[in-house]
Design a protein around this motif. Sequence first.
Motif, short mmCIF file in Angstrom:
data_model
loop_
_atom_site.label_atom_id
_atom_site.label_comp_id
_atom_site.label_asym_id
_atom_site.label_seq_id
_atom_site.Cartn_x
_atom_site.Cartn_y
_atom_site.Cartn_z
N SER A 1 0.80 -1.22 0.00
CA SER A 1 0.00 0.00 0.00
C SER A 1 0.84 1.28 0.00
CB SER A 1 -0.93 0.02 1.21
OG SER A 1 -0.19 0.19 2.40
N LYS B 1 -3.94 -1.56 -3.37
CA LYS B 1 -3.26 -0.64 -4.27
C LYS B 1 -2.50 0.40 -3.44
CE LYS B 1 -6.57 -1.21 -7.92
NZ LYS B 1 -7.77 -0.73 -8.53
N ASP C 1 -4.10 2.76 -0.51
CA ASP C 1 -5.31 2.21 0.11
C ASP C 1 -5.17 2.20 1.62
OD1 ASP C 1 -6.47 1.80 -2.32
OD2 ASP C 1 -6.35 -0.39 -2.27
#
Length: 192
Positions: free
Chosen positions: A92, A182, A185
């Motif tokens: 992330s 991703k 996030d």
Amino acid sequence: MFRRSSSEPTPTVPDKVGGKGRPTPSRKEAEAAARARAKVPRTRKEQMAAQRAARGESSQRMREAMKNGDERYLPARDRGPVRRFIRDYVDSRFSFIELMVPLLVLSMILGYSGNRTMLQLGNTVLFTTIMVIIFDIVMLRFRIRREMARRFPDEPTKGLTFYAALRSLQMKFLRLPKPQVKIGDKLPETYR
């Protein structure tokens, strides 16, 4: 006697609700199927073929688990909520590793140009890239330790920073198990 005319439809027996959708096999068929399943390979060649097929099926399940993140078939080093959190945490965040390959290619091109100034510039780019990556890994270590103390206070942390560093050193599209989050996030608070 009463005869039914050929124009009248024959009464149909309704299907049994909740049935299995096929006739029950005879005893002979069931025993033959059981013998086929329990058949022991007679020759070494048959035995090796059976082992190869089982190994192939197992590795196929593991590959699918690596793509989907299915905990049941992951290797032991990737199982558990702590390892899943570390993978998600590393995936992330933006990492300078993403820029490493282009910078290394650039330094290699500059180094092979033949010009002394370009060679020095290529070496500078190379050493700067390495120093930034080392700094990024050190900062990752401190952040991972802090998050682990907050989220999993009773879990041992031995080997976890090494696991995070190795994952962060891989290019994002080459990481296994595949990233489930991703960049940017927000991570869930619980991983149990």
